[in-house]
Structures are given as C-alpha cells and as structure tokens.
Design an enzyme around this catalytic site. Structure first.
Site, PDB file in Angstrom:
ATOM      1  N   ALA A   1     -15.775  12.046  -7.565  1.00  0.00           N
ATOM      2  CA  ALA A   1     -16.474  12.799  -8.605  1.00  0.00           C
ATOM      3  C   ALA A   1     -16.356  14.286  -8.288  1.00  0.00           C
ATOM      4  O   ALA A   1     -15.908  14.679  -7.207  1.00  0.00           O
ATOM      5  CB  ALA A   1     -17.936  12.383  -8.682  1.00  0.00           C
ATOM      6  N   LYS A   2     -16.773  15.113  -9.231  1.00  0.00           N
ATOM      7  CA  LYS A   2     -16.817  16.554  -8.992  1.00  0.00           C
ATOM      8  C   LYS A   2     -17.753  17.180 -10.017  1.00  0.00           C
ATOM      9  O   LYS A   2     -17.872  16.691 -11.149  1.00  0.00           O
ATOM     10  CB  LYS A   2     -15.427  17.173  -9.131  1.00  0.00           C
ATOM     11  CG  LYS A   2     -15.252  18.460  -8.319  1.00  0.00           C
ATOM     12  CD  LYS A   2     -15.172  18.138  -6.848  1.00  0.00           C
ATOM     13  CE  LYS A   2     -14.807  19.355  -6.021  1.00  0.00           C
ATOM     14  NZ  LYS A   2     -14.650  19.005  -4.593  1.00  0.00           N
TER      15      LYS A   2
END
Length: 460
Positions: free
Chosen positions: A115-116
């Site tokens: 994720a980011k």
C-alpha cells in the site's frame, strides 16, 4: 526506475512463461489463460482511496488538501506502506509506489501486502500545529480502511515518528477498546516503536552493498571468475578496492548509510561526497561523518553551506552545487533523496560503477538500461531499501506481543532476512543476462503468482 506496474508484471511473467519449473500443473490453453489473469491481478490495485482533507489553519482559513491511500494487493498479508507528505504527490505515483511495496514484501518474504499513502503538501509551508491537524484528519478520513489487520501505514518522505505517533493517537481515539499499538509502525520507542526502526532503512541500504562486495564476492570469487557476465567483472574489480562513496541526500536514510560506511570494518571505503537540497560537500580524502551529523542535528538537518559553517561543523570539504554530486569521481553512488535523479540528460556523466538505490526509483528506465550496458551494478530499491519495512514488521510483531527486542537483536533479524534474499537473487543475477532489478521483479512476481494460484484466485 519506477516502471508502469503492468509493464513490470508483463515482462516478469514473460520470463517465467517458458520456465517448466514454474506452475508445472498449468499447460497449454490453461497456462495461457492463467498468465493473462495473473498479469491483470498483480498489475492493478485492489482499492484507490482519495479524499480532500478539510483542515482549518491557524489564521482561520480552511484548506481542502488532496490525499490518497492506495491498497494494491493483500495476498501475503495486511496492506503495508508509508504515507508521504510532499507537494509532488499524485495518484499515479502513489499507485506505482503501492505496487512496488507489494513486490518488495514478496521479494523479502515479509508477510504484508503493498500500500502507499500521500498528502499533497510541502510540510515546510505548515506549522507543527497545522501538520498535527492534517495528520489527524488523514486518520479520520481513512479510519475505516486502516487497522492492525487491514492496512498499517509507516513514515515516508516528509513524515517521521512524530506523525506516526499523532496518527496512532487519533486511531486509538476513533476506535476505543480496540487494538491500536500495531496500527502504525515507525513510531517513537516511547509509543511502542521498535528500537532501530529509524536507522533500519539506512543500515539496510549500506548492508546491501557490504554483503555484495565482502560476503558474496569473497565466498564466490572462483565461481564469479568463471562467469562471462560483465557484472561479475565489476564486482570482482571492486572487492578489494579502496572504495570512494558519494551519497545523495543526508536525511534519515542518507546520514545513517554514511555513518555505516564511515564505521565499516569490512570494506575499505571512505565517504568523499554528500549532498542535500542545498549543497554538495566534497573531500577526496574523506569526510568526517560523525562531526557532520552532529552539525546537522542542531541545524534543522541541513548541511553546512558556507565556509564558516564548514569550520563550525569541524570538517574539511569543498562546497559545490547540489547537483554536482552525481558527477563526482567515485566508485559507489548511494541515492537517498527523491526519484528520477539519473536520467537521459545526465546518465553519461555518472562515473560510479556501483549504484545503490536507497530512495525509490532514483534511476529512470532509459538510464537504467544505459548503465547496465556499461557494466554498472545497480542495487535496486526493491532490494536495497527494504530495511524499513522489515523492521516495521518486527515492530508490528512486538506490538502484538508487547515484548520488545534490543536494538542489536533487531539488526540481527534485519540482516538475517536480507541475507536470505541476497543469497537467492545474487547467484541468478551473475549467472544470466537479466539485470538485478529484473531478477528481483521476476522473483517477486513468481512468489505472488504461486500464492495466487495456490489460493484458487484464478478461478473467480
């Protein structure tokens, strides 16, 4: 080099398609369909969340600040990835960085997905009180998708343990009575963070270089001598050399990597140049890194920019323009700043034969191809800057068990994890025509594809 995710996955699957040891159960038409499905699944994010944070500033103005959380893939475990505060943040960049986290965790066998997150601000434009409000709003707006078993953020560009402490506190307020200590990693030790987490990425970056030239080359010298690979030749030429090291970026990652190089007893190296957003400092005889770190710690993390400040720092160095660092005469170039630093316009001016990507995507695709053709060894971000997420995993575990490791125990776990990855990808790299980056991508995609297939995700 941050390729389009689809291109990375497609190239990796093409390399695996004709490998009879990879998913041997799939043959003929079924194999073709499976590879098409895998390309689609791995190259696209599961969720893209976007919101405009409504924040009241100290002058009573209200701003709407764009923010993102991209959850790419959670086949290996909860989503995991940093939150960056930077004015250049945009949705496509966050998507690519989230996919990179998926591949990085798969490469190092960290049981997290990718994720980011990002907030489109320059932190320097906001007061501490305003940054606190922005951090709280981020958690409020995305609270339903975050959590110890869902998605666990960490620091990134423009954020630190301070923001993670703030965010964990807000998560705890929103979810009373629920587990919260593992909801964020990269926190201060006082708030449940792990000893060694701040230094983890920088130490991992330097360890990647040290392990290659000291441990791997030393243990495989005869084998490497038999290889036709131009990369093997470069590695052997640098094994016993008095190495000169230049480091772009002197923040959390760059300063730690510089100190590791300065203190290293395994390699005969010296740090001849460092840079930040303002300046490059150069001394062919080596820079006193401990003194320089003491100066930056009391100077808002900025390097000295005048002769008087150089004297105040008690170091010897010439002052140059910040961009000159990339063209410095050196053996090793470590990137610890932002992406896109080596490109078509300057790639032929790079003198270093070993490049280490402590930052994400500092070398563009065209520059990557050119430097590989010249026999340069590029230790890619996917491999070299994983120290942060590995120790984040240890922090997450410690939070669950409420039992905490000593700092040296943390680094022992970190190096053991990274060594296992190196011993997998280095032999493949020196024994075939793929770049090290391509080898890492192929290994990651292979791991993800196998898990997806074993879990039956290609049937629905």
């Amino acid at each position: 080099m941050l390729d389009n995710s689809k291109e990375i996955v497609t190239k990796s699957l093409q390399a695996l398609r004709d490998d009879p040891t990879f998913l041997p159960e799939l043959e003929g038409e079924a194999r073709e369909k499976a590879f098409t499905s895998l390309a689609s699944i791995i190259s696209t994010p599961n969720h893209v969340h976007k919101s405009y944070l409504r924040v009241r500033l100290e002058d009573n103005r209200v701003e709407r600040i764009p923010s993102f959380r991209v959850q790419h893939n959670n086949m290996l475990g909860p989503y995991k990835g940093g939150i960056r505060y930077h004015e250049s943040v945009e949705e496509s960049e966050v998507e690519d960085l989230a996919s990179l986290m998926t591949l990085k965790n798969a490469l190092h066998e960290v049981p997290f997905g990718g994720a980011k997150g990002g907030v489109v601000i320059d932190p320097a434009d906001f007061s501490d009180k305003e940054l606190y409000a922005i951090s709280k709003k981020y958690v409020q707006y995305f609270s339903e998708i975050l959590g110890p078993e869902k998605d666990i953020p960490a620091p990134d560009v423009g954020t630190s343990e301070r923001e993670m402490d703030w965010m964990m506190g807000e998560y705890k307020s929103i979810h009373p009575g629920q587990r919260y200590r593992e909801s964020f990693t990269g926190k201060s030790v006082m708030n449940g963070g792990s000893l060694g987490r701040r230094e983890a990425t920088g130490r991992g970056v330097y360890f990647t270089l040290r392990y290659l030239l000291h441990d791997f080359v030393k243990d495989n010298k005869d084998w490497l001598g038999e290889r036709k690979s131009k990369y093997a030749k470069t590695a052997l030429e640098h094994q016993d050399k008095n190495l000169s090291v230049a480091i772009q970026g002197f923040g959390n990652v760059g300063s730690v990597a510089a100190l590791e190089a300065y203190r290293c007893d395994y390699l005969n190296n010296k740090v001849v140049a460092v840079s930040d957003k303002n300046v490059t400092l150069y001394n062919p005889d080596g820079i006193d890194i401990p003194n320089l770190i003491r100066f930056t710690s009391t100077n808002h993390n900025n390097l000295p920019i005048t002769e008087d400040e150089v004297k105040e720092a008690n170091i010897k160095a010439d002052i140059h323009n910040r961009d000159e660092l990339l063209e410095v005469e050196c053996d090793v170039l470590i990137f610890a700043a932002l992406g896109g630093q080596v490109h078509k316009g300057n790639m032929k001016k790079i003198k270093a034969k070993i490049l280490v990507e402590g930052a994400n995507a500092p070398v563009t695709e065209e520059a990557d191809e050119y430097l590989n053709e010249q026999g340069a060894i590029i230790l890619p971000d996917l491999l070299a800057n994983a120290g942060g997420v590995i120790v984040s995993y240890l922090e997450w575990l410690q939070g669950r068990e409420t039992q905490f490791l000593e700092e040296e125990e943390v680094f022992q776990e970190l190096t053991t994890k990274m060594e296992k990855t190196f011993d997998t990808v280095y032999p493949q790299y020196f024994d075939n025509h793929h770049s090290l980056r391509e080898n890492c991508f192929i290994h990651s995609v292979m791991k993800l594809s196998t898990i997806i297939y074993r879990q039956g995700k290609l049937y629905y």
